[in-house]
Enzyme design. Structure first.
Site, mmCIF file in Angstrom:
data_model
loop_
_atom_site.group_PDB
_atom_site.id
_atom_site.type_symbol
_atom_site.label_atom_id
_atom_site.label_comp_id
_atom_site.label_asym_id
_atom_site.label_seq_id
_atom_site.Cartn_x
_atom_site.Cartn_y
_atom_site.Cartn_z
ATOM 1 N N CYS A 1 56.088 50.039 42.042
ATOM 2 C CA CYS A 1 57.245 49.552 42.863
ATOM 3 C C CYS A 1 56.351 49.006 44.271
ATOM 4 O O CYS A 1 55.238 49.567 44.622
ATOM 5 C CB CYS A 1 58.106 50.337 43.545
ATOM 6 S SG CYS A 1 59.339 49.981 44.747
ATOM 7 N N ASP B 1 40.879 10.091 38.036
ATOM 8 C CA ASP B 1 39.420 9.578 37.776
ATOM 9 C C ASP B 1 39.203 8.840 36.367
ATOM 10 O O ASP B 1 40.137 9.105 35.652
ATOM 11 C CB ASP B 1 38.286 10.565 37.790
ATOM 12 C CG ASP B 1 37.000 10.155 37.609
ATOM 13 O OD1 ASP B 1 36.586 9.138 38.050
ATOM 14 O OD2 ASP B 1 36.188 10.540 36.680
#
Length: 788
Positions: A84, A473
């Site tokens: 937790c 590219d």
């Protein structure tokens, strides 16, 4: 002058590194700062007596930092009780008090990672044990999915006793005529059985709760301890017992659920064998643990076995199933010289490979690290949930105290309002809300690896859904990066096959990409090659040599012009190719040009479909290339890309990305060293992983391991799905909390109902988050629909 090494887990690219360098170099006493992104280490040359200001400077940028001393190494601790965020917060605050910095908390695996030496191990264990938790050092990178044995027999016995206590109370209250005991005896029996049930199931809860209260923190154990004690004090004995027993049973079920989640994620990704068959000095092969095999070792892999380490084939041809890395289901043919990755499967023939990376640096290890350390770059939702959790429990505790005290001052119903306050305490822990976020993110990142995507953190996974622009590219991204002969113009040739053979013979002597393309073309045409004599290079023009006693040259147009061999037909042939953005080279003999070869970097098979997929998810492509304008516009025209920028230097690409970012979120895709600055500058840098250089992959936030443009569309779809599940979990968890708060205040909720509401919600959101482990089929269907 002293040298300080600082480990910065969140420093994964030059963007973060640039900020760190800027802040540190501005400080007095620091002469140089260098960032090593592969190890996420900052190397500082300084004359300071105190290193704390340097650590604080990095912390001010939102990145944790820890000094690395002599003998420092990666430490990993298992903390089974840390399920937790409240427990993690307790330990983190204790670390701050003890001066332990740079720790990374992983609630999914219940582990703490930190850089340090052997002395730090003792300090970490002591700090964790101060809260009643246990910390066990783990060796290497292996995280075993373990869960403590659950005493189901004890809990079931406690449940039966609690039910008996409840039954005796109800019997004495509603069937007094048949009740065999006096009223006082009945109450003592009820109380005794309730206390016994609480003792059987709640000792650990009370112990941890008292430790939390002692350290001025509020975790679920403290809240449950207060609620149960309060229930006993107001006379709700059987219900207090039921709350404690149901809490323990629910926590155990939650523990099993989380263990299953962790095991599912680890099993999905942990595909590397534990041993490798390594060549010995006498020529035999022996099984050796992969952790003990270093680069340069010779390893044999039999058909059907998984590749144990990254390497390069030196002997044998085979087919490799690379689906664990690239997500591609079809096997890929491999031959000597080709790269193979750990975790992939050798399908057909025995091979021998030269190891190129240690197990800890292999591609599969980097993938697992990227997924399990995703919290180093938290997503916006994760940051919101962490901030919410930090204030939620204290606020609810204050509200519960107010409910217990304020209303009774007016109506005098102290017992009734105290009971309502106890119900609020039971639902005050934010576990369900917080644990669902990392489970969802890590499950999605694990699925991303199956789709050929290596994502370096939840931040980039969630932000991908907001992308609008994407810079692409040309070479290696839209094209294969290898020129191919696409056409041949025969001018003075009487025998086209002989002309092709002569060209291939001369080209085979040269390593230039255009020459190698002619050799591959001739091989596919089944053309023979001949011996070459007197071979030599012609500077800036090509090569020449004697084939079958005739002098031949493979040259460009400029050389032909200077030699007087370029007539109109030659110029026309060259122009036909160069106008299309192609390269051209001529085969010439003493009398003239026999043929002109047109070569082009062939478009990837996936490029057109990939661009359609990008459009389907709302991305606008921009072609950003260093190639000439003719080649760039020819490619853009063929692929239908409207936005083109050509002849760009690396800094030009970076500037264009910067301009696009001024409008909307922008990604950059590339594979070369020249792309690294733009990849680092973009909101999300994406490297084409198979062809990508190390610097490009290091600078990028995401690597596309299957080299498919369409995988970027899959990234966006996965991002949207993940965000949707995160929002579902948050709304559901908060909604249940609000609903039961209202029910508790209006008197319709009981304490045991609140226990079921809290733990049940946790189980539901974890299960919902784990659905992302099986999202690949849905993503594939979405991609298929987009292709139609």
């Amino acid at each position: 002058m002293s040298t300080l090494l600082i480990h910065v887990p969140a420093m994964c690219c030059p963007v973060e590194g640039g900020k760190i360098e800027e802040h540190l170099t501005a400080m007095d006493g620091i002469s140089s700062v260098r960032c090593e992104y592969s190890s996420r280490t900052v190397i500082v040359e300084h004359t300071l007596d105190d290193i704390q200001p340097m650590l604080e400077a990095i912390l001010s940028l939102g990145m944790e930092a820890a000094p690395i001393g002599t003998g420092s190494h990666h430490l990993l601790f298992s903390v089974p009780e840390m399920d937790c965020p409240v427990e993690a917060g307790q330990i983190e605050r204790r670390f701050e008090k003890e001066g332990i910095v740079g720790a990374e908390f992983n609630l999914v695996n219940r582990t703490i990672a930190i850089e340090g030496d052997d002395q730090l191990v003792k300090r970490v264990i002591a700090a964790v044990e101060a809260y009643g938790y246990s910390a066990k050092p783990l060796k290497g990178r292996e995280v075993k999915v373990e869960s403590d044995p659950i005493p189901w027999g004890l809990y079931i016995g406690a449940l039966l006793i609690a039910l008996l206590s409840e039954a005796i109370e109800l019997w004495g209250e509603y069937a007094t005529d048949s009740f065999p005991f006096s009223h006082d005896v009945g109450e003592w029996l009820t109380l005794g059985l309730a206390v016994l049930a609480i003792a059987m199931s709640g000792i650990t809860t009370f112990k941890n709760g008292l430790l939390a209260i002692k350290n001025r923190t509020l975790n679920m154990n403290a809240l449950m301890a207060v609620a149960v004690v309060g229930g006993v004090l107001i006379g709700a004995w059987p219900e207090a017992a039921m709350v404690m027993v149901l809490f323990q049973i629910s926590e155990s079920i939650e523990q099993l659920s989380m263990a299953k989640a962790r095991r599912s994620i680890r099993d999905l990704m942990n595909v590397t064998p534990e041993k490798a068959m390594v060549a010995q000095g006498d020529g035999t092969f022996e099984a050796v643990a992969v952790e003990e095999v270093g680069p340069g070792a010779l390893v044999r892999v039999s058909p059907g076995d998984r590749i144990p380490l990254d390497g390069r084939i030196v002997k044998g041809n085979t087919s490799i199933d690379q689906s664990s890395v690239t997500g591609e289901g079809l096997p890929v043919d491999k031959e000597p010289g080709d790269t193979v990755w750990s975790g992939t499967v050798n399908r057909t023939h025995t091979i021998e490979m030269l190891v190129t990376a240690a197990a800890s640096d292999s591609l599969s290890s980097r993938i697992i690290d990227a997924v399990e350390n995703a919290r180093a770059s938290k997503s916006p939702v994760q940051r919101f949930v962490d901030r919410f959790a930090a204030v939620y429990t204290p606020i609810v505790f204050v509200v519960a105290a107010a409910v217990a005290i304020v209303p009774p001052l007016f109506d005098g119903l102290w017992s009734e309002w105290l009971y309502k306050a106890l119900c609020l305490l039971v639902i005050a822990c934010p576990c369900a809300l917080v644990i669902s976020t990392p489970v969802t993110i890590v499950s999605a990142l694990a699925t991303a690896t199956r789709c050929g995507l290596l994502i370096k953190g939840g931040l980039y996974l969630e932000e991908a859904r907001k992308l609008v622009n994407i810079g692409l590219d040309k070479t290696g991204t839209l094209t294969r990066g290898e020129p191919e002969v696409t056409d041949v113009s025969y001018l003075m040739s009487f025998d086209e096959r002989l002309t092709g053979s002569l060209a291939a013979s001369l080209a085979s002597m040269n390593k230039h990409p255009l020459s190698q393309a002619i050799v591959r073309w001739a091989h596919h045409q089944n053309l023979p090659t001949y011996d070459v004599d007197e071979f030599e290079a012609i500077a800036g023009a090509g090569v020449q040599g004697r084939v079958q006693n005739g002098l031949l040259r493979l040259v460009n147009l400029r050389w032909l012009e200077e030699a007087g061999l370029a007539d109109e037909s030659v110029r026309t042939a060259f122009a036909k190719y160069t106008e299309k953005g192609m390269s051209a080279v001529a085969l010439a003999d003493t009398f003239g040009v026999q043929a002109v070869f047109g070569l082009a970097d062939k478009i990837k098979d996936d490029a057109r479909d990939g661009l359609r997929q990008l459009a389907d998810v709302g991305l606008t492509p921009w072609l950003l290339t260093g190639d000439n304008k003719t080649a760039a516009h020819a490619l853009a025209s063929e692929l239908g890309i409207k936005n083109v920028k050509a002849e760009l230097l690396p800094e030009d690409k970076l500037n264009h990305i910067d301009n696009l970012q001024k409008n909307r979120l922008t990604a950059m895709v590339g594979d070369g060293i020249n792309d690294a600055p733009a990849l680092a500058k973009s909101d999300i840098g994406i490297a084409m992983g198979v062809r990508g250089t190390d610097s490009a992959i290091e600078a990028a936030h995401i690597a596309v391991m299957d080299d498919r443009i369409s995988s970027i569309a899959t990234l966006v779809r996965l991002s949207k799905m993940t965000h949707s599940v995160l929002i579902q979990n948050i709304v559901f968890a908060i909604g249940i909390k609000i609903l039961f708060t209202i029910l508790a205040l209006t008197g319709f909720a009981t304490m045991w109902m609140a226990v079921f509401a809290d733990t049940g919600t946790c189980l539901i959101v974890v299960a919902n988050g784990m659905r992302m482990l099986h999202a690949k089929d849905k993503l594939d269907r979405m991609a298929e629909i987009a292709r139609r």
